[in-house]
Design a protein around this motif. Structure first.
Motif, PDB file in Angstrom:
ATOM      1  N   ASP A  57       0.868  -1.188   0.000  1.00  0.00           N
ATOM      2  CA  ASP A  57       0.000   0.000   0.000  1.00  0.00           C
ATOM      3  C   ASP A  57       0.896   1.226   0.000  1.00  0.00           C
ATOM      4  OD1 ASP A  57      -1.752   2.090   0.472  1.00  0.00           O
ATOM      5  OD2 ASP A  57      -2.993   0.963   1.878  1.00  0.00           O
ATOM      6  N   LYS A  58       1.180   1.716  -1.185  1.00  0.00           N
ATOM      7  CA  LYS A  58       2.116   2.831  -1.307  1.00  0.00           C
ATOM      8  C   LYS A  58       1.517   4.140  -0.810  1.00  0.00           C
ATOM      9  CE  LYS A  58       4.796   0.568  -4.904  1.00  0.00           C
ATOM     10  NZ  LYS A  58       4.150  -0.737  -4.639  1.00  0.00           N
ATOM     11  N   ASP A  59       0.190   4.264  -0.868  1.00  0.00           N
ATOM     12  CA  ASP A  59      -0.441   5.464  -0.324  1.00  0.00           C
ATOM     13  C   ASP A  59      -0.274   5.510   1.191  1.00  0.00           C
ATOM     14  OD1 ASP A  59      -1.254   6.331  -2.831  1.00  0.00           O
ATOM     15  OD2 ASP A  59      -3.233   5.391  -2.683  1.00  0.00           O
ATOM     16  N   LEU A  60      -0.385   4.355   1.834  1.00  0.00           N
ATOM     17  CA  LEU A  60      -0.181   4.287   3.278  1.00  0.00           C
ATOM     18  C   LEU A  60       1.265   4.630   3.625  1.00  0.00           C
ATOM     19  CD1 LEU A  60      -1.201   3.474   6.146  1.00  0.00           C
ATOM     20  CD2 LEU A  60      -0.416   1.152   5.622  1.00  0.00           C
ATOM     21  N   ALA A  61       2.200   4.087   2.864  1.00  0.00           N
ATOM     22  CA  ALA A  61       3.617   4.362   3.116  1.00  0.00           C
ATOM     23  C   ALA A  61       3.918   5.849   2.929  1.00  0.00           C
ATOM     24  CB  ALA A  61       4.482   3.517   2.183  1.00  0.00           C
ATOM     25  N   TRP A  62       3.351   6.460   1.897  1.00  0.00           N
ATOM     26  CA  TRP A  62       3.551   7.882   1.681  1.00  0.00           C
ATOM     27  C   TRP A  62       2.920   8.699   2.810  1.00  0.00           C
ATOM     28  CZ3 TRP A  62       6.542  11.282  -0.256  1.00  0.00           C
ATOM     29  CH2 TRP A  62       6.117  12.591  -0.495  1.00  0.00           C
ATOM     30  N   ALA A  63       1.778   8.246   3.311  1.00  0.00           N
ATOM     31  CA  ALA A  63       1.139   8.939   4.434  1.00  0.00           C
ATOM     32  C   ALA A  63       2.051   8.938   5.653  1.00  0.00           C
ATOM     33  CB  ALA A  63      -0.202   8.278   4.774  1.00  0.00           C
ATOM     34  N   TRP A  64       2.774   7.826   5.871  1.00  0.00           N
ATOM     35  CA  TRP A  64       3.716   7.777   6.999  1.00  0.00           C
ATOM     36  C   TRP A  64       4.888   8.728   6.759  1.00  0.00           C
ATOM     37  CZ3 TRP A  64       4.421   7.039  11.867  1.00  0.00           C
ATOM     38  CH2 TRP A  64       5.711   6.970  12.367  1.00  0.00           C
ATOM     39  N   ILE A  65       5.393   8.761   5.534  1.00  0.00           N
ATOM     40  CA  ILE A  65       6.494   9.666   5.215  1.00  0.00           C
ATOM     41  C   ILE A  65       6.099  11.102   5.526  1.00  0.00           C
ATOM     42  CG2 ILE A  65       7.808  10.646   3.276  1.00  0.00           C
ATOM     43  CD1 ILE A  65       7.948   7.821   2.097  1.00  0.00           C
ATOM     44  N   LYS A  66       4.900  11.497   5.127  1.00  0.00           N
ATOM     45  CA  LYS A  66       4.449  12.864   5.394  1.00  0.00           C
ATOM     46  C   LYS A  66       4.237  13.103   6.889  1.00  0.00           C
ATOM     47  CE  LYS A  66       0.893  12.964   2.634  1.00  0.00           C
ATOM     48  NZ  LYS A  66      -0.301  13.545   1.979  1.00  0.00           N
ATOM     49  N   THR A  67       3.750  12.091   7.592  1.00  0.00           N
ATOM     50  CA  THR A  67       3.533  12.235   9.035  1.00  0.00           C
ATOM     51  C   THR A  67       4.849  12.428   9.770  1.00  0.00           C
ATOM     52  OG1 THR A  67       1.499  10.923   8.996  1.00  0.00           O
ATOM     53  CG2 THR A  67       2.669  11.069  11.102  1.00  0.00           C
ATOM     54  N   PHE A  68       5.820  11.588   9.449  1.00  0.00           N
ATOM     55  CA  PHE A  68       7.100  11.623  10.172  1.00  0.00           C
ATOM     56  C   PHE A  68       7.975  12.784   9.722  1.00  0.00           C
ATOM     57  CE2 PHE A  68      11.539  10.001  10.730  1.00  0.00           C
ATOM     58  CZ  PHE A  68      11.548  10.074  12.112  1.00  0.00           C
ATOM     59  N   ALA A  69       7.990  13.053   8.407  1.00  0.00           N
ATOM     60  CA  ALA A  69       8.932  14.027   7.873  1.00  0.00           C
ATOM     61  C   ALA A  69       8.293  15.346   7.475  1.00  0.00           C
ATOM     62  CB  ALA A  69       9.636  13.438   6.650  1.00  0.00           C
ATOM     63  N   GLY A  70       6.990  15.453   7.548  1.00  0.00           N
ATOM     64  CA  GLY A  70       6.308  16.649   7.078  1.00  0.00           C
ATOM     65  C   GLY A  70       6.486  17.845   8.003  1.00  0.00           C
ATOM     66  N   PRO A  71       6.070  19.018   7.556  1.00  0.00           N
ATOM     67  CA  PRO A  71       6.284  20.246   8.326  1.00  0.00           C
ATOM     68  C   PRO A  71       5.469  20.337   9.610  1.00  0.00           C
ATOM     69  CG  PRO A  71       4.944  20.683   6.369  1.00  0.00           C
ATOM     70  CD  PRO A  71       5.438  19.285   6.237  1.00  0.00           C
ATOM     71  N   GLU A  72       4.364  19.594   9.687  1.00  0.00           N
ATOM     72  CA  GLU A  72       3.491  19.721  10.859  1.00  0.00           C
ATOM     73  C   GLU A  72       4.192  19.319  12.157  1.00  0.00           C
ATOM     74  OE1 GLU A  72       2.699  18.214   8.076  1.00  0.00           O
ATOM     75  OE2 GLU A  72       1.134  19.511   7.247  1.00  0.00           O
ATOM     76  N   ASN A  73       5.104  18.359  12.083  1.00  0.00           N
ATOM     77  CA  ASN A  73       5.770  17.870  13.295  1.00  0.00           C
ATOM     78  C   ASN A  73       7.214  18.348  13.415  1.00  0.00           C
ATOM     79  OD1 ASN A  73       3.623  16.175  14.466  1.00  0.00           O
ATOM     80  ND2 ASN A  73       3.868  14.998  12.574  1.00  0.00           N
ATOM     81  N   ALA A  74       7.619  19.293  12.569  1.00  0.00           N
ATOM     82  CA  ALA A  74       9.013  19.730  12.558  1.00  0.00           C
ATOM     83  C   ALA A  74       9.441  20.342  13.894  1.00  0.00           C
ATOM     84  CB  ALA A  74       9.241  20.729  11.423  1.00  0.00           C
ATOM     85  N   ARG A  75       8.594  21.205  14.457  1.00  0.00           N
ATOM     86  CA  ARG A  75       8.988  21.863  15.708  1.00  0.00           C
ATOM     87  C   ARG A  75       9.064  20.857  16.847  1.00  0.00           C
ATOM     88  NH1 ARG A  75       7.411  27.732  18.173  1.00  0.00           N
ATOM     89  NH2 ARG A  75       8.387  27.418  20.219  1.00  0.00           N
ATOM     90  N   GLN A  76       8.084  19.970  16.932  1.00  0.00           N
ATOM     91  CA  GLN A  76       8.105  18.953  17.986  1.00  0.00           C
ATOM     92  C   GLN A  76       9.345  18.075  17.853  1.00  0.00           C
ATOM     93  OE1 GLN A  76       4.559  16.436  18.855  1.00  0.00           O
ATOM     94  NE2 GLN A  76       5.867  14.732  18.227  1.00  0.00           N
ATOM     95  N   ASN A  77       9.646  17.640  16.649  1.00  0.00           N
ATOM     96  CA  ASN A  77      10.804  16.774  16.450  1.00  0.00           C
ATOM     97  C   ASN A  77      12.113  17.487  16.785  1.00  0.00           C
ATOM     98  OD1 ASN A  77       9.211  14.649  15.650  1.00  0.00           O
ATOM     99  ND2 ASN A  77       9.553  14.933  13.459  1.00  0.00           N
ATOM    100  N   TYR A  78      12.160  18.792  16.542  1.00  0.00           N
ATOM    101  CA  TYR A  78      13.374  19.537  16.867  1.00  0.00           C
ATOM    102  C   TYR A  78      13.506  19.780  18.367  1.00  0.00           C
ATOM    103  CZ  TYR A  78      17.010  23.031  17.003  1.00  0.00           C
ATOM    104  OH  TYR A  78      18.169  23.706  17.302  1.00  0.00           O
ATOM    105  N   GLU A  79      12.441  20.267  18.977  1.00  0.00           N
ATOM    106  CA  GLU A  79      12.528  20.640  20.390  1.00  0.00           C
ATOM    107  C   GLU A  79      12.636  19.430  21.300  1.00  0.00           C
ATOM    108  OE1 GLU A  79      10.508  24.885  21.065  1.00  0.00           O
ATOM    109  OE2 GLU A  79       9.044  23.304  20.714  1.00  0.00           O
ATOM    110  N   ARG A  80      11.934  18.352  20.985  1.00  0.00           N
ATOM    111  CA  ARG A  80      11.957  17.168  21.864  1.00  0.00           C
ATOM    112  C   ARG A  80      13.123  16.248  21.596  1.00  0.00           C
ATOM    113  NH1 ARG A  80       6.501  13.950  22.153  1.00  0.00           N
ATOM    114  NH2 ARG A  80       7.774  12.882  23.719  1.00  0.00           N
ATOM    115  N   PHE A  81      13.546  16.186  20.324  1.00  0.00           N
ATOM    116  CA  PHE A  81      14.541  15.173  19.969  1.00  0.00           C
ATOM    117  C   PHE A  81      15.779  15.731  19.267  1.00  0.00           C
ATOM    118  CE2 PHE A  81      10.251  13.274  19.704  1.00  0.00           C
ATOM    119  CZ  PHE A  81      10.329  12.437  20.805  1.00  0.00           C
ATOM    120  N   GLY A  82      15.806  17.026  19.013  1.00  0.00           N
ATOM    121  CA  GLY A  82      16.980  17.628  18.393  1.00  0.00           C
ATOM    122  C   GLY A  82      17.152  17.313  16.922  1.00  0.00           C
TER     123      GLY A  82
END
Length: 448
Positions: free
Chosen positions: A331-356
């Motif tokens: 399911d490539k749409d599901l895999a792409w959805a994960w890529i956007k979730t993990f690497a997308g801009p919505e979580n950029a600040r959380q990933n930087y502040e919590r995990f560097g």
């Protein structure tokens, strides 16, 4: 689709593993790769319940990328109904597992985290250009990060999506350098070296710098900064410019004399601590592995250090973690959805502040609050980013370079003999066509 519990399997990280590589083909794989196939199951949890879709993501166990993924997985499961498995491994095992998964046709991972060292399995990654364009993701990315040489391409198509962007840095203790009368501005690594005797004579008991020397692959970061030659000869084979490489090797050997006591086998944590505790006046490392630690409230140098531009005449090493969508993903749409979730801009600040995790997204660095809080490190990092790049080397070639540079730096072999040994070994390593494309674009191929 039913919702299932997230499985987060984390292996203990070897101290200091951050960058390096392996090869093979899906059929007829070398025995050294097949021997690692048993590792594939080590990081995977129990099988999914009947009827449940599974998304398995392979990522480095570093206490950063893996923790960020594990934190995002429950919400992703709730939204998609897919069992989400975070298979985390130390870097050397991650690289082997990713390649072995494809080579053997095991196909346990739908999304892989990696970089240029996965070049031999590039044909098995899905082109992402249309998906990126459809979701307009290029609009918010720092310019240049999705160009060849920074993101990964195969046959002219982008196959890697960046998520963890870091550039090798030099951090300086403001108070110590002021006492030593040293200006924290080093155009070249020769300038950096020239400052070391002054620092150590003015500050008894303080080393010039610390560095994660105990991780063999880290030495190439300084070599790449000091070396201004090509990596591939006019005939299309790997080869260093002998004179320039020997000069960079000699500089490494001199630099190693200015490490802390027992400083030739330091982990990332030990190198960071030596700098934080005033035992070293400077620190050369990946900022994402140090800055959060240096800026903790308990840090004695919080507010008393800053990052400076990485010396030349070479280039700063770019750590550009990429996400790859494997062609066997059901399911490539599901895999792409994960890529956007993990690497997308919505979580950029959380990933930087919590995990560097260094972000490729412009919005993070334009945030007024964060920009003010990072006036001591972001300006140098962002200034270095446009000239940063990956070495255009296969995994085998980079491994041999790192191991030989260790011998040169620690006095086990002369710079001249070490460079000769590198070039002799490199003559047997083919340059993957995909890397050749990138090498030409960044000027890493010698002129005819």
């Amino acid at each position: 689709m039913s919702r299932a519990k997230t499985v987060w399997t984390m292996r203990r990280r070897k101290p200091g593993l951050e960058a390096g590589h392996v090869h093979g083909r899906r059929r007829g794989a070398p025995a050294r790769l097949l021997a690692g196939a048993a590792l594939l199951a080590a990081g995977l949890g129990a099988g999914a319940p009947a009827g449940a879709e599974t998304l398995t993501f392979s990522v480095m166990a570093s206490g950063t990328y893996d923790k960020a993924a594990a934190g995002l997985a429950p919400a992703f499961e709730a939204r998609t109904g897919a069992k989400t498995v975070i298979a985390a491994f130390p870097w050397a095992i991650l690289r082997q597992n990713n390649i072995t998964d494809v080579v053997t046709g095991t196909n346990q991972y739908q999304v892989m985290s990696g970089g240029f060292y996965l070049v031999d399995i590039y044909p098995h990654f899905v082109p992402l250009g249309d998906r990126i364009k459809q979701d307009k993701l290029a609009d918010g990315m720092i310019p240049g990060l999705m160009d060849p040489g920074r993101s990964e391409y195969f046959n002219g198509q982008q196959i890697g999506f960046p998520y963890g962007t870091d550039v090798y840095g030099v951090m300086v203790n403001d108070d110590l350098l002021k006492r030593a009368g040293v200006e924290a501005s080093f155009k070249t690594w020769s300038d950096f070296l020239a400052a070391c005797p002054t620092i150590e004579s003015k500050l008894p008991g303080v080393a010039c710098f610390s560095h994660p020397t105990g991780s063999p692959e880290q030495i190439s970061a300084i070599f790449l900064g000091a070396y201004a030659g090509t990596f591939i000869n006019a005939a299309g084979r790997y080869e260093l410019d002998t004179a320039k490489a020997a000069a960079a090797g000699k500089l490494l050997a001199e630099l190693w004399k200015h490490l802390p006591k027992q400083g030739s086998a330091m982990s990332f944590d030990e190198a960071n601590a030596a700098f934080r505790d005033g035992k070293a006046a400077m620190l050369v490392t990946w900022p994402s592995f140090a800055n959060k630690f240096l800026d903790e409230d308990a840090s004695p140098i919080k507010g008393h250090w800053h990052q400076v531009s990485f010396p030349g005449p070479g280039f700063p090493y770019l750590s550009q973690w990429q996400l790859f969508l494997v062609d066997s993903a059901p399911d490539k749409d599901l895999a792409w959805a994960w890529i956007k979730t993990f690497a997308g801009p919505e979580n950029a600040r959380q990933n930087y502040e919590r995990f560097g995790i260094g972000s490729p997204w412009k919005a993070l660095y334009e945030d007024p609050e964060l920009k003010a809080a990072h006036a001591h490190d972001w300006p140098a990092r962002l200034a270095d980013l446009p000239r940063a790049q990956n070495p255009v080397l296969s995994g085998e070639a980079l491994d041999f370079l790192n191991n030989t540079l260790q011998d040169i730096a620690n006095g086990r072999v002369s710079p001249e003999d070490g460079v000769a040994a590198i070039n002799a070994a490199w003559a047997n390593f083919p340059v993957p066509p995909t890397l050749m494309e990138t090498a030409r674009s960044v000027g890493a191929v010698a002129a005819r």
